[in-house]
Design a protein around this motif. Sequence first.
Motif, short mmCIF file in Angstrom:
data_model
loop_
_atom_site.label_atom_id
_atom_site.label_comp_id
_atom_site.label_asym_id
_atom_site.label_seq_id
_atom_site.Cartn_x
_atom_site.Cartn_y
_atom_site.Cartn_z
N THR A 269 0.84 -1.20 0.00
CA THR A 269 0.00 0.00 0.00
C THR A 269 0.88 1.25 0.00
O THR A 269 2.03 1.22 0.46
N PRO A 270 0.37 2.36 -0.51
CA PRO A 270 1.16 3.60 -0.49
C PRO A 270 1.62 3.95 0.92
O PRO A 270 0.80 3.91 1.87
N PRO A 271 2.88 4.26 1.13
CA PRO A 271 3.36 4.58 2.47
C PRO A 271 2.65 5.77 3.09
O PRO A 271 2.55 5.86 4.32
N ALA A 272 2.14 6.69 2.27
CA ALA A 272 1.42 7.84 2.80
C ALA A 272 0.19 7.42 3.61
O ALA A 272 -0.20 8.08 4.57
N LEU A 273 -0.42 6.29 3.22
CA LEU A 273 -1.56 5.80 3.98
C LEU A 273 -1.15 5.42 5.40
O LEU A 273 -1.90 5.63 6.36
N SER A 274 0.04 4.87 5.54
CA SER A 274 0.51 4.50 6.88
C SER A 274 0.79 5.72 7.73
O SER A 274 0.61 5.69 8.95
N VAL A 275 1.21 6.80 7.11
CA VAL A 275 1.39 8.06 7.85
C VAL A 275 0.05 8.53 8.40
O VAL A 275 -0.08 8.91 9.57
N ALA A 276 -0.99 8.48 7.54
CA ALA A 276 -2.32 8.87 7.98
C ALA A 276 -2.84 7.94 9.07
O ALA A 276 -3.48 8.37 10.04
N LEU A 277 -2.57 6.65 8.93
CA LEU A 277 -3.06 5.68 9.90
C LEU A 277 -2.39 5.82 11.26
O LEU A 277 -3.00 5.55 12.30
N SER A 278 -1.13 6.22 11.27
CA SER A 278 -0.47 6.49 12.55
C SER A 278 -1.18 7.60 13.30
O SER A 278 -1.37 7.54 14.52
N GLN A 279 -1.61 8.62 12.55
CA GLN A 279 -2.39 9.70 13.16
C GLN A 279 -3.76 9.20 13.59
O GLN A 279 -4.26 9.57 14.67
N SER A 280 -4.37 8.34 12.79
CA SER A 280 -5.67 7.78 13.13
C SER A 280 -5.60 6.99 14.43
O SER A 280 -6.52 7.06 15.26
N LEU A 281 -4.53 6.25 14.61
CA LEU A 281 -4.37 5.45 15.82
C LEU A 281 -4.36 6.34 17.06
O LEU A 281 -4.92 5.98 18.10
N GLN A 282 -3.76 7.52 16.96
CA GLN A 282 -3.78 8.46 18.07
C GLN A 282 -5.20 8.96 18.34
O GLN A 282 -5.62 9.07 19.50
N LEU A 283 -5.94 9.27 17.28
CA LEU A 283 -7.32 9.74 17.45
C LEU A 283 -8.20 8.65 18.07
O LEU A 283 -9.07 8.94 18.89
N ILE A 284 -7.98 7.40 17.66
CA ILE A 284 -8.74 6.29 18.25
C ILE A 284 -8.46 6.19 19.74
O ILE A 284 -9.37 6.06 20.57
N ALA A 285 -7.18 6.23 20.11
CA ALA A 285 -6.80 6.10 21.53
C ALA A 285 -7.39 7.23 22.36
O ALA A 285 -7.73 7.04 23.54
N GLN A 286 -7.53 8.41 21.76
CA GLN A 286 -8.06 9.57 22.47
C GLN A 286 -9.57 9.74 22.27
O GLN A 286 -10.14 10.75 22.68
N GLY A 287 -10.22 8.74 21.68
CA GLY A 287 -11.59 8.90 21.23
C GLY A 287 -12.67 8.41 22.17
O GLY A 287 -13.76 8.03 21.70
N ASP A 288 -12.43 8.42 23.47
CA ASP A 288 -13.47 7.97 24.40
C ASP A 288 -14.74 8.80 24.27
O ASP A 288 -15.85 8.28 24.40
N GLY A 289 -14.59 10.09 24.02
CA GLY A 289 -15.76 10.95 23.85
C GLY A 289 -16.58 10.55 22.64
O GLY A 289 -17.82 10.55 22.68
N LEU A 290 -15.89 10.21 21.55
CA LEU A 290 -16.59 9.75 20.34
C LEU A 290 -17.35 8.45 20.61
O LEU A 290 -18.51 8.30 20.21
N ARG A 291 -16.69 7.52 21.29
CA ARG A 291 -17.34 6.23 21.58
C ARG A 291 -18.51 6.40 22.54
O ARG A 291 -19.53 5.70 22.41
N MET A 292 -18.40 7.30 23.50
CA MET A 292 -19.51 7.55 24.42
C MET A 292 -20.70 8.15 23.67
O MET A 292 -21.86 7.75 23.91
N HIS A 293 -20.43 9.09 22.76
CA HIS A 293 -21.51 9.67 21.96
C HIS A 293 -22.17 8.60 21.10
O HIS A 293 -23.41 8.54 21.00
N LEU A 294 -21.36 7.72 20.51
CA LEU A 294 -21.90 6.64 19.69
C LEU A 294 -22.79 5.73 20.52
O LEU A 294 -23.87 5.31 20.08
N LYS A 295 -22.36 5.43 21.72
CA LYS A 295 -23.15 4.57 22.61
C LYS A 295 -24.51 5.21 22.93
O LYS A 295 -25.54 4.52 22.96
N LYS A 296 -24.54 6.52 23.13
CA LYS A 296 -25.79 7.22 23.39
C LYS A 296 -26.72 7.17 22.17
O LYS A 296 -27.94 7.01 22.31
N LEU A 297 -26.14 7.29 20.98
CA LEU A 297 -26.94 7.22 19.76
C LEU A 297 -27.55 5.84 19.58
O LEU A 297 -28.70 5.70 19.14
#
Length: 386
Positions: A269-297
């Motif tokens: 896969t293009p290496p640029a995708l892995s750069v984006a995914l490294s950032q995504s992994l940080q957002l996932i780890a910090q995403g308790d608020g997103l998951r709580m909102h999803l649970k409420k929905l």
Amino acid sequence: MPFIQLQNELDERATLGLLRSRRTLSSPQSPHIIVDGKPYLAFCSNDYLGLANHPQLIAALQQGAQQWGVGAGAAHLVNGHFDPHHQLEQQLAVFVGKPAALLFSTGYMANLGAVQALVGKGDTVFADKLNHASLNDAMLLSRAEVTRYRHGDVAQLEKQLAQTRSGRKLVITDAVFSMDGDIAPLRELLALCEQYDAWLYADDAHGFGVVGEQGRGSMAHFGIASERIVYMATLGKAAGVSGAFIAAEQVVIDTLVNHAHSYVYTTATPPALSVALSQSLQLIAQGDGLRMHLKKLIAQLRNGLSDLPWQLMPSDTAIQPLLVGDNQLALKLSESLRGRGIWVAAIRPPTVPQGTARLRITLSAAHSAADVDQLIGALHELAQES
């Protein structure tokens, strides 16, 4: 002419309400999309955390393309394995609590390659009957003997394992089932694998990023860890980008590097995708608020649709299937919702068993409570008209 036969087969599918076709988006992925020039409120994406159009991921992808280009140019084992690939694999392994990880282009390719590499003739695969099509194809490609057990039926699986006396044994299952939204009994499955000396292959395409502490997936959800677990997750759903990975013991990863055809014989896969995914992994780890909102929905939707003539199937995840039964009725409901500006996919056989056609409602942390209320209101209107 063979084309006549093909057309006849397509016509028959259309008569049965099973013909599929594509729609074209002319907007980024989000709850509010434009399809074929018309605006819709969408409840059919697997972008569970709303990251597919996140500005930080867009910026990371741009930076990655600037630094690493837009293509890998070769397979990983030739000269297509870049620093971003290697770093992301290490980050993913740590995130899900496994010694090593390996990137694949898609979850489908990960499943095909891993199962084919781990078992073969003389071995046995034990598979949940509602597993994803990619797992079904993978076990057939492996040429191992295949034994299927009733959905989530641990007792039946135990009998099958006890009767198998030779060869490697591999239990494969969706972790979160893509069409039903329920979670496999992974703790009980692992206990059986330990008792009967088997591997447990868990496809967590719809759990990674969403369930478990910090979105670490279904293993974290159940609090289980074992050398026997071979863990697969996709990176184009909750992670918002593209690709997949397998995390396992180092010897398993080394085996895949050498024997998984869908890894060895394809361009990286293009290496640029892995750069984006490294950032995504940080957002996932910090995403308790997103998951709580999803649970409420999820709770809001289930409460709002509890009195419909069509029943929501049991699910605590972002996948909320509304069981309709009849193929044509499921299509009619989907089309009627589109007429009201709401996009929900009708799922029919062979994706799901005969007689279980459904509306597959998927929620995202990017939805608002007002969005969910709009869907609830529209379905109640359709119920009154039916």
